[in-house]
Design a protein around this motif. Structure first.
Motif, PDB file in Angstrom:
ATOM      1  N   VAL A 242       0.851  -1.193   0.000  1.00 45.75           N
ATOM      2  CA  VAL A 242       0.000   0.000   0.000  1.00 45.75           C
ATOM      3  C   VAL A 242       0.883   1.238   0.000  1.00 45.75           C
ATOM      4  O   VAL A 242       1.948   1.264   0.625  1.00 45.75           O
ATOM      5  CB  VAL A 242      -0.941   0.020   1.232  1.00 45.75           C
ATOM      6  CG1 VAL A 242      -0.144   0.063   2.528  1.00 45.75           C
ATOM      7  CG2 VAL A 242      -1.909   1.190   1.158  1.00 45.75           C
ATOM      8  N   ASN A 243       0.450   2.256  -0.735  1.00 43.82           N
ATOM      9  CA  ASN A 243       1.122   3.555  -0.720  1.00 43.82           C
ATOM     10  C   ASN A 243       0.456   4.415   0.344  1.00 43.82           C
ATOM     11  O   ASN A 243      -0.723   4.759   0.228  1.00 43.82           O
ATOM     12  CB  ASN A 243       1.021   4.223  -2.096  1.00 43.82           C
ATOM     13  CG  ASN A 243       1.870   5.480  -2.187  1.00 43.82           C
ATOM     14  OD1 ASN A 243       1.988   6.243  -1.231  1.00 43.82           O
ATOM     15  ND2 ASN A 243       2.476   5.692  -3.342  1.00 43.82           N
ATOM     16  N   ASN A 279      -1.085 -11.302   7.534  1.00 45.37           N
ATOM     17  CA  ASN A 279      -0.719 -12.293   8.550  1.00 45.37           C
ATOM     18  C   ASN A 279       0.059 -13.454   7.914  1.00 45.37           C
ATOM     19  O   ASN A 279      -0.334 -13.999   6.893  1.00 45.37           O
ATOM     20  CB  ASN A 279      -1.987 -12.830   9.220  1.00 45.37           C
ATOM     21  CG  ASN A 279      -1.678 -13.762  10.375  1.00 45.37           C
ATOM     22  OD1 ASN A 279      -0.697 -13.573  11.094  1.00 45.37           O
ATOM     23  ND2 ASN A 279      -2.503 -14.774  10.550  1.00 45.37           N
ATOM     24  N   LYS A 280       1.198 -13.793   8.520  1.00 46.91           N
ATOM     25  CA  LYS A 280       2.104 -14.843   8.030  1.00 46.91           C
ATOM     26  C   LYS A 280       2.777 -14.450   6.720  1.00 46.91           C
ATOM     27  O   LYS A 280       3.449 -15.277   6.087  1.00 46.91           O
ATOM     28  CB  LYS A 280       1.383 -16.187   7.841  1.00 46.91           C
ATOM     29  CG  LYS A 280       0.671 -16.694   9.080  1.00 46.91           C
ATOM     30  CD  LYS A 280       1.638 -16.991  10.198  1.00 46.91           C
ATOM     31  CE  LYS A 280       0.914 -17.564  11.407  1.00 46.91           C
ATOM     32  NZ  LYS A 280       1.840 -17.807  12.550  1.00 46.91           N
ATOM     33  N   GLY A 281       2.617 -13.195   6.310  1.00 46.63           N
ATOM     34  CA  GLY A 281       3.206 -12.749   5.056  1.00 46.63           C
ATOM     35  C   GLY A 281       4.009 -11.480   5.250  1.00 46.63           C
ATOM     36  O   GLY A 281       4.626 -11.266   6.296  1.00 46.63           O
ATOM     37  N   LEU A 282       4.006 -10.629   4.228  1.00 43.12           N
ATOM     38  CA  LEU A 282       4.824  -9.418   4.241  1.00 43.12           C
ATOM     39  C   LEU A 282       3.961  -8.208   3.931  1.00 43.12           C
ATOM     40  O   LEU A 282       3.173  -8.223   2.985  1.00 43.12           O
ATOM     41  CB  LEU A 282       5.954  -9.540   3.217  1.00 43.12           C
ATOM     42  CG  LEU A 282       7.056  -8.483   3.283  1.00 43.12           C
ATOM     43  CD1 LEU A 282       8.400  -9.104   2.897  1.00 43.12           C
ATOM     44  CD2 LEU A 282       6.769  -7.315   2.354  1.00 43.12           C
ATOM     45  N   LEU A 283       4.126  -7.160   4.726  1.00 43.88           N
ATOM     46  CA  LEU A 283       3.411  -5.899   4.526  1.00 43.88           C
ATOM     47  C   LEU A 283       4.404  -4.863   4.027  1.00 43.88           C
ATOM     48  O   LEU A 283       5.398  -4.570   4.707  1.00 43.88           O
ATOM     49  CB  LEU A 283       2.785  -5.435   5.844  1.00 43.88           C
ATOM     50  CG  LEU A 283       2.081  -4.066   5.824  1.00 43.88           C
ATOM     51  CD1 LEU A 283       0.840  -4.113   4.933  1.00 43.88           C
ATOM     52  CD2 LEU A 283       1.705  -3.634   7.237  1.00 43.88           C
ATOM     53  N   PHE A 284       4.166  -4.318   2.838  1.00 43.87           N
ATOM     54  CA  PHE A 284       5.018  -3.263   2.289  1.00 43.87           C
ATOM     55  C   PHE A 284       4.277  -1.939   2.370  1.00 43.87           C
ATOM     56  O   PHE A 284       3.262  -1.739   1.701  1.00 43.87           O
ATOM     57  CB  PHE A 284       5.403  -3.571   0.846  1.00 43.87           C
ATOM     58  CG  PHE A 284       6.197  -2.462   0.189  1.00 43.87           C
ATOM     59  CD1 PHE A 284       7.339  -1.965   0.787  1.00 43.87           C
ATOM     60  CD2 PHE A 284       5.783  -1.927  -1.017  1.00 43.87           C
ATOM     61  CE1 PHE A 284       8.070  -0.943   0.193  1.00 43.87           C
ATOM     62  CE2 PHE A 284       6.509  -0.909  -1.625  1.00 43.87           C
ATOM     63  CZ  PHE A 284       7.649  -0.415  -1.013  1.00 43.87           C
ATOM     64  N   LEU A 285       4.786  -1.041   3.205  1.00 42.73           N
ATOM     65  CA  LEU A 285       4.213   0.292   3.358  1.00 42.73           C
ATOM     66  C   LEU A 285       5.114   1.280   2.638  1.00 42.73           C
ATOM     67  O   LEU A 285       6.148   1.713   3.174  1.00 42.73           O
ATOM     68  CB  LEU A 285       4.081   0.658   4.837  1.00 42.73           C
ATOM     69  CG  LEU A 285       3.106  -0.177   5.667  1.00 42.73           C
ATOM     70  CD1 LEU A 285       3.054   0.335   7.102  1.00 42.73           C
ATOM     71  CD2 LEU A 285       1.702  -0.161   5.056  1.00 42.73           C
ATOM     72  N   ASP A 286       4.749   1.624   1.409  1.00 46.94           N
ATOM     73  CA  ASP A 286       5.523   2.601   0.650  1.00 46.94           C
ATOM     74  C   ASP A 286       5.145   4.006   1.119  1.00 46.94           C
ATOM     75  O   ASP A 286       4.003   4.261   1.509  1.00 46.94           O
ATOM     76  CB  ASP A 286       5.244   2.436  -0.845  1.00 46.94           C
ATOM     77  CG  ASP A 286       6.310   3.106  -1.692  1.00 46.94           C
ATOM     78  OD1 ASP A 286       7.356   3.514  -1.141  1.00 46.94           O
ATOM     79  OD2 ASP A 286       6.116   3.212  -2.916  1.00 46.94           O
TER      80      ASP A 286
END
Length: 529
Positions: A242-243, A279-286
């Protein structure tokens, strides 16, 4: 150099056979001393209070087969020999208290006797260096052999095993190549950064911060880190990106942390939120620097405690995600100004990687051109390439001072896309290149003149180099503020020009005060302008 073995007495396997019949049975501790090519000068024998008799018997038998070997007894009492924490703690205490003499002695750690828990603990202590030696594994001889048994010495320094070392090196190279998108890059600093990031991606689940200018490839790198971790079995959940610049007000809280039905007007159903989806993954906060302070506070707790409160809920939920944050802003400066939480900055600043601009790694331009051509060809369904003269002209311009590559790899992607689309028969000609060069020059000249005018104006007021520490967006605002003030006789007049719309909605307006506050942010007084 003397050879010293460290072994736990085998209360079952070392007790086999009564009287002289014990010599008909394979006993692991005694068998260590029945090999002509394995000479042990001293045995450090570990056993508990209940095994003194067996220890004495084994010591006597060792003296019969290897009289030159000294046997030293050590009492080690495991309250529960199957409790990992207890066994590890006792063996760690022994290792820390033992006077190792590495310059004069070499050590073998016998891992055949003791419970499976004890054997695992000996392995871990050897791997960690608390027991500075090699592993010794003994076993009975084959049924068709007259030997007293077999043994194997295992060195945990994997670099000494050529085949294993080359395999690890190959996997490492595959990982770094994957993170670079299969592009053979030549910039030394960039390559070193990617090599370290490959190790971090595999070995750590802590937050990663990727900084760099717009278009440098932060989103693509986060995607590749996720895919690499998933390939190696480090993640099983999905990638959620998410941006943060698109998140505002209640929408930010709801989008990130979810909400309960009825939490606000329009919340007609429950929403899990992006953190839960990751959950159990990766969160990319741009563009993480665009998050509000309230969202930053909740994000910090979610990173540290893996739990948070959805908007409008009275119950916490949990999500075990890894965070990658991206930004083109100076978060440290933003934190000093109060726009970013210092505690969140400290938490996400463990692994920070700054992506260079395309201009700063211009030696990687040509392989990236080839990569973009390959991508375009795959997307369009036909092969696209330069003829020789066109390629030389495009490369010469791309490396010249006229090529600013202000949007970095986005500029390059757009440029190749345009030329590929206009290439008849899939051949990019000199004419197509010349048209593209003209288009790029017009674009960059228009952008650079605006940047130059704003920067020059700011440096006239604040001093040489001052514009370098100010975001381009803020440069434009400050330059406009300075220009209006210079052409106004008072702060009130400047305020009326600057706030011509918003002042009409106020019952009473203090235009001078608003201008004074804006100038004070940069240490400027109206009289100086």
């Amino acid at each position: 150099m003397k050879t010293v073995a460290i072994s736990i007495l085998g209360t079952t396997m070392d007790r086999r056979g009564k009287g002289d019949k014990r010599w008909d049975k394979w006993r692991p501790t005694v068998s260590m001393f029945q090999h002509d090519d394995l000479l042990i000068d001293r045995l450090e024998l570990l056993f508990d209070n209940h095994s003194q008799g067996l220890a004495n018997q084994v010591t006597e038998d060792i003296a019969r087969v290897s009289p030159e070997t000294e046997v030293v007894h050590h009492r080690v009492n495991f309250q529960d020999p199957w409790d990992f924490e207890t066994v590890y703690g006792e063996l760690l205490d022994f290792a820390r208290g033992y006077p190792f003499k590495r310059s004069r002695e070499q050590y073998l750690i016998h891992i055949t006797t003791g419970t499976h828990v004890a054997q695992i603990c000996l392995y871990l202590l050897t791997e960690a260096g608390y027991l500075p030696g090699r592993l010794l594994q003994t076993s009975p001889a084959r049924s068709d052999s007259n030997l007293p048994g077999e043994y194997q010495i295992i060195d945990l320094d994997l670099s000494k095993y050529d085949q294993i070392a080359s395999r690890f090196q190959k996997e490492h190279q595959e990982g770094t190549t994957y993170l670079k998108g299969g592009i053979e890059t030549n910039n030394p600093a960039f390559n070193r950064m990617i090599e370290q990031l490959e190790k971090v991606s595999i070995r750590s689940s802590e937050p990663i911060l990727i900084t760099g200018p717009t278009g440098a490839g932060k989103s693509q790198l986060a995607q590749r880190v996720y895919e690499l971790r998933r390939q190696r079995g480090k993640l099983e959940g999905r990638l959620v990106a998410v941006n943060c610049a698109t998140l505002r007000g209640e929408n930010a809280m709801s989008a990130l942390f979810g909400h309960k039905k009825g939490a606000f007007t329009g919340a007609t159903s429950d929403r899990p939120g992006l953190l839960m989806e990751a959950n159990k993954g990766l969160l990319f906060l741009d563009e993480i620097g665009e998050l509000g302070l309230d969202e930053q506070a909740m994000l910090l707790r979610a990173i540290e405690d893996k739990c948070f409160m959805p908007f409008g809920s009275d119950k916490e939920v949990s999500s075990d995600f890894q965070l990658i944050a991206g930004t083109n802003r100076d978060l440290a400066q933003l934190a000093r100004e109060g726009g970013f939480r210092a505690d969140l900055m400290a938490r996400i600043d463990l692994w920070t990687y700054q992506l260079p601009s395309l201009k700063d790694r211009i030696e990687d331009l040509e392989p990236n051109i080839d990569y973009e051509l390959e991508v375009f060809s795959g997307r369009s369904g036909y092969l696209v390439n330069f003829n020789k003269a066109a390629r030389e002209r495009y490369l010469a311009f791309s490396r010249s001072a006229d090529a600013t590559w202000s949007a970095n790899f986005r500029d390059l992607n757009a440029s190749i896309t345009r030329m590929g689309t206009l290439a008849d028969g899939g051949r990019i000609t000199v004419e197509v290149v010349d048209e593209e060069v003209g288009r790029l020059k017009r674009k960059w000249n228009a952008t650079s003149s605006t940047e130059q005018n704003a920067g020059e104006l700011i440096e006239q007021v604040l001093g040489q180099g001052s514009a370098d520490s100010i975001d381009y967006y803020d440069q434009l605002k400050l330059a406009a503020l300075i220009e209006v003030c210079r052409h106004s006789s008072s702060m009130a007049e400047a305020g009326r020009k600057l706030f011509n719309v918003s002042r009409e909605s106020k019952r009473s307006s203090n235009d001078s005060h608003r201008v004074k506050q804006l100038l004070a942010k940069y240490g400027i007084r109206f009289e100086e302008l």
